[in-house]
Design an enzyme around this catalytic site. Sequence first.
Site, mmCIF file in Angstrom:
data_model
loop_
_atom_site.group_PDB
_atom_site.id
_atom_site.type_symbol
_atom_site.label_atom_id
_atom_site.label_comp_id
_atom_site.label_asym_id
_atom_site.label_seq_id
_atom_site.Cartn_x
_atom_site.Cartn_y
_atom_site.Cartn_z
ATOM 1 N N GLU B 60 42.451 35.974 48.938
ATOM 2 C CA GLU B 60 42.393 37.052 47.946
ATOM 3 C C GLU B 60 43.754 37.370 47.357
ATOM 4 O O GLU B 60 43.892 37.571 46.151
ATOM 5 C CB GLU B 60 41.793 38.318 48.560
ATOM 6 C CG GLU B 60 40.276 38.261 48.769
ATOM 7 C CD GLU B 60 39.877 37.634 50.091
ATOM 8 O OE1 GLU B 60 40.780 37.222 50.859
ATOM 9 O OE2 GLU B 60 38.658 37.542 50.365
ATOM 10 N N HIS B 129 33.031 46.471 56.421
ATOM 11 C CA HIS B 129 32.410 45.914 55.214
ATOM 12 C C HIS B 129 31.747 46.961 54.319
ATOM 13 O O HIS B 129 30.907 46.623 53.499
ATOM 14 C CB HIS B 129 31.324 44.909 55.616
ATOM 15 C CG HIS B 129 31.837 43.517 55.856
ATOM 16 N ND1 HIS B 129 32.899 43.250 56.672
ATOM 17 C CD2 HIS B 129 31.428 42.309 55.381
ATOM 18 C CE1 HIS B 129 33.112 41.934 56.696
ATOM 19 N NE2 HIS B 129 32.238 41.349 55.924
#
Lengths: 352, 325
Positions: B60, B129
């Site tokens: 990322e 998450h």
Amino acid sequence: MASRTKPREKSSSTDAKPAKNGKSVVSGRGNTGVNAATDYIELFRQMYLIREFELACGENYSKGLIRGFLHLYIGQEATGVGAISTLRADDYIVSHYRDHGHALARGLDVNRSMAELFGRATGLSKGKGGSMHLFDAAKGFMGGHAIVAGQLPLAAGLALAQQYQKTDALTMCFFGDGSTNQGVYHETLNLAAVWKLPVLFFLENNMYGMGSSIERVRAGGIDFYPGMATYGIPAAEVDGMDVLAVKEATEYAVDRIRKGDGPQFIEAKTFRFTGHSLADGQKYRGQEEVKKWEQRDPIATFPEKLIKMGLASSAKIEAVKAEVSKQIALAVKFAEDSPEPDISELFTDVFA
Amino acid sequence: MPEIAVRQALKQGLEEALENDPRVFMMGEDIGEYGGAYAVTDGFLKKFGPERIKDTPISEQAFVGAGIGAAAAGLRPIVEFMSISFSLVAFDQIVNMAANLRYMSGGRISVPMVIRAPTGAGVQLAATHSHSFETWLAEVPGLKVVCPSNPYDALGLMRSAIKDDNLVFVAEPALLYGARGEVPDEYYEVEIGKANVVRSGTDITLVSYGYGMRSVNTAADVLQQRGVSAEVIDLRSLSPLDLDTVLGSIRKTNRAVVVDSARRKGGVMAELAADLQQLASEWLDGPIMRVGSEDVPWPYNRGLEQAALTDADDVLNAVAEGYGL
Ligand SMILES: Cc1ncc(C[n+]2csc(CCOP(=O)(O)OP(=O)(O)O)c2C)c(N)n1
Ligand SMILES: [Mg+2]
């Protein structure tokens, strides 16, 4: 070329010999571990336990009793079981979100593991963590971690404490091929090597990170172990479908770490037979490839080998299977019958 | 007007840009061959090819940073995070690099880029998450942050975001990808920084955005049955924040509750509430009430997660507590 630990070529277990008393002891030193595999049958039992556990998870996910993301370990059983069978009770294990196999191989309670997946109060973490975040600190199982590569520095830190406390214990850190593309992978390898930390970096190379085959996202091909030369970390490649080969290679690396040689790296070539998670339609790969790997399914090949070597009868194998199936059925029942956590649990465990 | 899902609206916005502007390309994990974790980019690889639909490694920080570089050099990248929870490992690039480049270069370098990410809790993905980092990002000067709650806004905001010469972070509520609504055939845009009065009323102002709109809309229905007329505002943009629309509403209703489906503590709604308290004090009949999710990590268990998550009852309780309605 990377320096490599002993089993220079892909370790093969064809020369594994039964012990004289016929009891086929494969684990030598100091195996006082949690649920340590002491013989071949036990290795098989653990692999089969994981397989059945995972199948039951899939089933209960379809029923909506397990929710969130569910990543199965089916196909990779030989890797986790072989590796973890070499550990002692005072060693740590760190895993990622595909953590059921590692947890069961470490001997985490099957009922409480299943209950955690069901989100029940009797679960390992009272239903707060779920499938991707299994923990059992009492067994040195320091977590499934669901941010890719996030577990690597944690492992380095646990190993740092082990070194600091002057023990010869170690930390075994599992991670996948895809996670090696995170910057923290490099950072951790370097740190561990510079400080000679007692950590075993255990790469489970199953050829895919979610829908991305290694070839599409990694420069330098499908082999990772040669790259360890950069860090001066001894590295070995092993056949992850062969539980004895994994065990042998891991024993060698573990031994070196205990002697103070610093971090070691093992790359097991393995394969997940199912999708990345239960949400994965596997559009990115052909079934032929899956079929090819399935022919090497350790759940099928290992007992065949044991029978051929005269180490187990098919009756014994069947008996183990039956016992495991019963255990899994009971675990599902235990989970189903367990209560939901009380709402007050929402606010507990936030601070020490 | 055709009725479509948020997922399709987003897809349409992206597709238009890819068709009309050769500078636009996309990057992200598994957006190509896999088709995107939430299937927003399904079919794009086939249609636009690997030059423009780039599957990335799980890196990322690198691909967001590369997007910033490409934007600085004149391209218009659209970068997808598989989840906003994974943006955290790239925050340095977003906050230190993208948000500061223009200022530090004395206005000479811009970052015309869109970052998209599914956001929010509610599907039992547990603590790692289930984040809603749009509330953190809204604090950073130099970034724009939007969060649609319906297909109309999703398409309109996406169009504006792609045209914008700044980095626009589009937080897409994961629970709303399937939410349906009408979208006109004629071209339109939704201006970034403009809130929407989705329901006018006279007695109380309910403000939210994204998934929080579910709770306020339901609460407004219940209040209606009780004879209380709620004005409902969807912020749509978290930065810039449209204070004027909210102030205009409070001037009329004299009561306000601000609602977030993200955690209550800190964040953009705390900012809004503080400003409203200061700027609207003379019109208010009571305190600005705040509703948000519990101040705990997100649990996996469904009952616990639902208990933590903001719902319509929380909004109604705040209305009762603050204003006795
Ligand atoms: C920082 C971060 N990015 C993306 C994800 C989403 N994600 C979860 S697992 C995964 C693939 C990881 O592949 P690999 O490391 O090879 O492990 P495997 O799943 O094959 O066991 C991805 C992209 C994540 N959890 N965290
Ligand atoms: Mg993998």
